[in-house]
Write an enzyme that holds these catalytic residues in place. Structure first.
Site, mmCIF file in Angstrom:
data_model
loop_
_atom_site.group_PDB
_atom_site.id
_atom_site.type_symbol
_atom_site.label_atom_id
_atom_site.label_comp_id
_atom_site.label_asym_id
_atom_site.label_seq_id
_atom_site.Cartn_x
_atom_site.Cartn_y
_atom_site.Cartn_z
ATOM 1 N N THR A 125 32.760 -24.499 -33.351
ATOM 2 C CA THR A 125 33.972 -24.072 -32.925
ATOM 3 C C THR A 125 34.862 -25.372 -32.224
ATOM 4 O O THR A 125 34.016 -26.173 -31.566
ATOM 5 C CB THR A 125 33.747 -22.873 -31.943
ATOM 6 O OG1 THR A 125 34.882 -22.647 -31.269
ATOM 7 C CG2 THR A 125 32.615 -23.045 -30.838
ATOM 8 N N ASP A 126 36.082 -25.181 -32.076
ATOM 9 C CA ASP A 126 36.630 -26.170 -31.411
ATOM 10 C C ASP A 126 36.501 -25.973 -29.958
ATOM 11 O O ASP A 126 36.771 -26.948 -28.951
ATOM 12 C CB ASP A 126 38.192 -26.443 -31.541
ATOM 13 C CG ASP A 126 38.892 -24.995 -31.346
ATOM 14 O OD1 ASP A 126 38.047 -23.814 -30.942
ATOM 15 O OD2 ASP A 126 40.158 -24.426 -31.545
ATOM 16 N N GLU A 127 35.814 -24.993 -29.495
ATOM 17 C CA GLU A 127 35.683 -24.640 -27.968
ATOM 18 C C GLU A 127 34.698 -25.587 -27.338
ATOM 19 O O GLU A 127 34.705 -25.598 -26.107
ATOM 20 C CB GLU A 127 35.190 -23.099 -27.840
ATOM 21 C CG GLU A 127 36.203 -22.029 -28.356
ATOM 22 C CD GLU A 127 36.213 -20.624 -27.872
ATOM 23 O OE1 GLU A 127 35.542 -20.481 -26.922
ATOM 24 O OE2 GLU A 127 36.746 -19.862 -28.537
ATOM 25 N N TYR A 153 29.310 -19.301 -23.821
ATOM 26 C CA TYR A 153 29.626 -19.321 -25.452
ATOM 27 C C TYR A 153 29.687 -20.633 -25.848
ATOM 28 O O TYR A 153 28.959 -21.220 -26.685
ATOM 29 C CB TYR A 153 30.748 -18.562 -25.766
ATOM 30 C CG TYR A 153 31.124 -18.661 -27.277
ATOM 31 C CD1 TYR A 153 30.371 -18.423 -28.159
ATOM 32 C CD2 TYR A 153 32.374 -19.009 -27.500
ATOM 33 C CE1 TYR A 153 30.810 -18.717 -29.389
ATOM 34 C CE2 TYR A 153 32.776 -19.454 -28.831
ATOM 35 C CZ TYR A 153 31.822 -19.225 -29.758
ATOM 36 O OH TYR A 153 32.188 -19.718 -31.165
ATOM 37 N N LYS A 157 27.279 -23.279 -28.083
ATOM 38 C CA LYS A 157 27.582 -23.693 -29.375
ATOM 39 C C LYS A 157 27.658 -25.400 -29.499
ATOM 40 O O LYS A 157 26.935 -26.069 -30.543
ATOM 41 C CB LYS A 157 28.965 -23.377 -29.867
ATOM 42 C CG LYS A 157 29.417 -21.893 -30.063
ATOM 43 C CD LYS A 157 28.558 -21.324 -31.253
ATOM 44 C CE LYS A 157 29.013 -22.048 -32.623
ATOM 45 N NZ LYS A 157 28.292 -21.398 -33.856
HETATM 46 P P1 NAD Z 1 30.864 -12.089 -35.210
HETATM 47 O O1 NAD Z 1 30.360 -11.909 -33.955
HETATM 48 O O2 NAD Z 1 32.053 -11.407 -36.080
HETATM 49 O O3 NAD Z 1 29.587 -12.135 -36.382
HETATM 50 C C1 NAD Z 1 28.471 -12.898 -35.960
HETATM 51 C C2 NAD Z 1 27.218 -12.144 -37.052
HETATM 52 O O4 NAD Z 1 26.031 -12.847 -36.698
HETATM 53 C C3 NAD Z 1 27.119 -10.752 -36.838
HETATM 54 O O5 NAD Z 1 27.071 -10.097 -38.128
HETATM 55 C C4 NAD Z 1 25.658 -10.610 -36.370
HETATM 56 O O6 NAD Z 1 24.990 -9.313 -36.518
HETATM 57 C C5 NAD Z 1 25.227 -11.896 -36.555
HETATM 58 N N1 NAD Z 1 24.073 -12.303 -35.557
HETATM 59 C C6 NAD Z 1 24.380 -12.554 -34.201
HETATM 60 N N2 NAD Z 1 23.286 -13.058 -33.762
HETATM 61 C C7 NAD Z 1 22.207 -13.393 -34.737
HETATM 62 C C8 NAD Z 1 20.912 -13.584 -34.915
HETATM 63 N N3 NAD Z 1 20.335 -13.919 -33.777
HETATM 64 N N4 NAD Z 1 20.300 -13.320 -36.245
HETATM 65 C C9 NAD Z 1 20.867 -13.203 -37.403
HETATM 66 N N5 NAD Z 1 22.236 -12.662 -37.103
HETATM 67 C C10 NAD Z 1 22.953 -12.668 -35.836
HETATM 68 O O7 NAD Z 1 31.423 -13.771 -35.501
HETATM 69 P P2 NAD Z 1 32.383 -14.442 -36.298
HETATM 70 O O8 NAD Z 1 33.761 -14.468 -35.329
HETATM 71 O O9 NAD Z 1 32.409 -14.172 -37.558
HETATM 72 O O10 NAD Z 1 31.860 -15.868 -36.136
HETATM 73 C C11 NAD Z 1 30.879 -16.648 -37.088
HETATM 74 C C12 NAD Z 1 30.587 -18.102 -36.571
HETATM 75 O O11 NAD Z 1 31.982 -18.901 -36.607
HETATM 76 C C13 NAD Z 1 29.889 -18.293 -35.095
HETATM 77 O O12 NAD Z 1 29.180 -19.252 -35.346
HETATM 78 C C14 NAD Z 1 31.075 -18.637 -34.253
HETATM 79 O O13 NAD Z 1 30.862 -19.490 -33.266
HETATM 80 C C15 NAD Z 1 32.112 -19.570 -35.257
HETATM 81 N N6 NAD Z 1 33.617 -19.747 -34.867
HETATM 82 C C16 NAD Z 1 34.345 -18.400 -34.881
HETATM 83 C C17 NAD Z 1 35.514 -18.427 -34.888
HETATM 84 C C18 NAD Z 1 36.368 -17.344 -34.539
HETATM 85 O O14 NAD Z 1 37.541 -17.443 -34.273
HETATM 86 N N7 NAD Z 1 35.937 -16.045 -34.709
HETATM 87 C C19 NAD Z 1 36.419 -19.707 -34.632
HETATM 88 C C20 NAD Z 1 35.430 -20.914 -34.914
HETATM 89 C C21 NAD Z 1 34.139 -20.749 -34.955
HETATM 90 P P1 TYD Z 2 39.630 -14.387 -27.894
HETATM 91 O O1 TYD Z 2 39.894 -13.533 -29.056
HETATM 92 O O2 TYD Z 2 38.399 -13.650 -27.101
HETATM 93 O O3 TYD Z 2 39.024 -15.750 -28.460
HETATM 94 P P2 TYD Z 2 38.760 -16.902 -27.777
HETATM 95 O O4 TYD Z 2 38.378 -16.537 -26.293
HETATM 96 O O5 TYD Z 2 37.318 -17.284 -28.235
HETATM 97 O O6 TYD Z 2 39.694 -17.799 -27.860
HETATM 98 O O7 TYD Z 2 40.653 -14.466 -27.235
HETATM 99 C C1 TYD Z 2 41.909 -15.142 -27.436
HETATM 100 C C2 TYD Z 2 42.690 -15.372 -26.356
HETATM 101 O O8 TYD Z 2 43.189 -14.105 -25.819
HETATM 102 C C3 TYD Z 2 42.108 -15.901 -25.058
HETATM 103 O O9 TYD Z 2 43.159 -16.952 -24.495
HETATM 104 C C4 TYD Z 2 42.052 -14.644 -24.218
HETATM 105 C C5 TYD Z 2 43.043 -13.803 -24.582
HETATM 106 N N1 TYD Z 2 42.487 -12.398 -24.438
HETATM 107 C C6 TYD Z 2 43.335 -11.502 -23.759
HETATM 108 O O10 TYD Z 2 44.421 -11.850 -23.183
HETATM 109 N N2 TYD Z 2 42.994 -10.284 -23.696
HETATM 110 C C7 TYD Z 2 41.988 -9.795 -24.193
HETATM 111 O O11 TYD Z 2 41.688 -8.592 -24.203
HETATM 112 C C8 TYD Z 2 41.027 -10.641 -24.873
HETATM 113 C C9 TYD Z 2 39.855 -9.992 -25.610
HETATM 114 C C10 TYD Z 2 41.545 -11.921 -25.002
#
Ligand code: NAD
Ligand code: TYD
Length: 345
Positions: A125-127, A153, A157
């Site tokens: 992630t970019d985080e 988090y 990562k």
């Molecule tokens: P999500 O929380 O929707 O899904 C995570 C999945 O992983 C779930 O199905 C969960 O059951 C499974 N999981 C969690 N812990 C596990 C474990 N120990 N063993 C096996 N399965 C496990 O997450 P997401 O938003 O789909 O993110 C997926 C990946 O992409 C993550 O690695 C996250 O860091 C990365 N990512 C997410 C975003 C975003 O905007 N959501 C952006 C950049 C990177």
């Molecule tokens: P989020 O979807 O949790 O992603 P991330 O924190 O990984 O970027 O949040 C996106 C942005 O929205 C973040 O700046 C936090 C804000 N946010 C709110 O303002 N209210 C909310 O209830 C949530 C969940 C997030």
């Protein structure tokens, strides 16, 4: 190819499973998922009917279970999406994040070494780069930006990324890492901002905006993230990190207002609540490397992606209604009930 996808019952992993099944008739997908609160078999119901898809329920930090799965399948590439992914939950309980996100990554890479899997891809992630100031729109995250994390988090990562690079350098594991900006689209768990605001607005409930709502996120439609990872696993250079993002920065409050406008709901639903601890100000990706090396460009503009996403939540009410009526209701209460109102805008 036989692609082992971890976390495939979650948001991005499931979209990736469908991306592969729908675009490559010769590929098979083995999905490993622990089915935590964020994993949902309903999301994978169409995949379960496909002969090229196999589901294995396991925790990636469970070495014995993972080795058994690797022993059963002939794997060409592992794509690791499995992770605890929500910043607010990591603030509440960091430990689980360290186990799944760091130790889980280690177990998967050990399995790759043991079973001679020729390729490991880490979805990061970019985080991991921390945040950028709001008053310097000229600054972006490049692959050279130092790791500088803010939340448990992002720290977990980043730790995993460092471990992946160490396994490449020390043991010669053929790895790639991608660092993507915020995703949105179908199957996004309603604890995250965009689906949370859509589902609450549909129920005419208050929309909790953290702090001033000025924090900026760089939004990418989930399918564009999938196409980027697909290119990296097929054409990316071993040992490299690729940033993924489409230059679509938006202040949170502007995204919330767009959602309200699209749904025909009033802005009076917006409630400013106490800010997240350590809240990152701005994320912004420079995607020059993946564009120039692999020719990747995002296909979906935010204006279209957000409409498609809202339509998906309207058309798939039972998917998210099942979620918000369960354990999630307690989570929402715990996380938001005592939060209090932030300053009025
Ligand atoms: P999500 O929380 O929707 O899904 C995570 C999945 O992983 C779930 O199905 C969960 O059951 C499974 N999981 C969690 N812990 C596990 C474990 N120990 N063993 C096996 N399965 C496990 O997450 P997401 O938003 O789909 O993110 C997926 C990946 O992409 C993550 O690695 C996250 O860091 C990365 N990512 C997410 C975003 C975003 O905007 N959501 C952006 C950049 C990177
Ligand atoms: P989020 O979807 O949790 O992603 P991330 O924190 O990984 O970027 O949040 C996106 C942005 O929205 C973040 O700046 C936090 C804000 N946010 C709110 O303002 N209210 C909310 O209830 C949530 C969940 C997030």
């Amino acid at each position: 190819m036989n692609i082992l996808v971890t976390g495939g019952a979650g948001f991005i992993g499931a979209n990736f499973v469908y991306y592969i099944l729908d675009n490559y008739s010769d590929d098979n997908v083995i999905c490993v998922d622990a089915l935590t609160y964020a994993g949902n078999m309903e999301t994978l119901s169409r995949a379960m009917e496909d002969k090229r898809f196999t589901f294995e329920k396991a925790d990636i930090s469970d070495r014995e279970a993972i080795y058994k799965i690797f022993g059963r399948h002939d794997i060409d590439v592992v794509v690791n999406f499995a992770a605890e992914s929500h910043v607010d939950r990591s603030i509440e309980n960091p430990e689980l994040f360290l186990r799944s996100n760091i130790l889980g990554t280690q177990v998967l890479m050990d399995a790759c070494l043991k079973f001679n899997v020729p390729r490991y891809h880490q979805v990061s992630t970019d985080e991991v780069y921390g945040d950028l100031p709001l008053d310097r729109p000229d600054l972006f995250f490049t692959e050279e930006t130092p790791i500088h994390t803010s939340s448990p988090y992002s720290a977990s990562k980043a730790s995993a990324d460092l471990l992946v690079q160490a396994y490449h350098r020390t043991y010669g594991l053929p790895v790639t890492i991608s660092r993507c900006s915020n995703n949105y689209g179908p199957y996004h768990f309603p604890e995250k901002m965009i689906p949370l605001m859509i589902t609450r607005a549909l129920a005419d409930e208050s929309l909790p905006v953290y702090g001033t709502g000025e924090n900026v996120r760089d939004w990418l439609y989930v399918e564009d993230h999938c196409s980027a990872i697909d290119l990296i696993i097929r054409k990316g250079r071993i040992g490299e990190v690729y940033n993924i993002g489409g230059h679509n920065e938006r202040a949170n409050i502007d995204v919330v207002k767009i959602i309200l406008r699209e749904l025909g709901k009033p802005e009076s639903l917006i409630t400013y609540v106490t800010d997240r601890k350590g809240h990152d100000l701005r994320y912004a990706i420079d995607p020059t490397k993946i564009h120039s090396e692999l020719g990747w460009l995002p296909a979906t503009k935010f204006e279209d992606g957000i409409k498609k996403t809202i339509k998906w939540y309207l058309d798939n009410r039972s998917w998210w209604e099942n979620i918000i009526s369960g354990e999630y209701a307690d989570y929402y209460k715990r996380m938001y009930e005592n939060r209090g109102e932030a300053k009025k805008q």
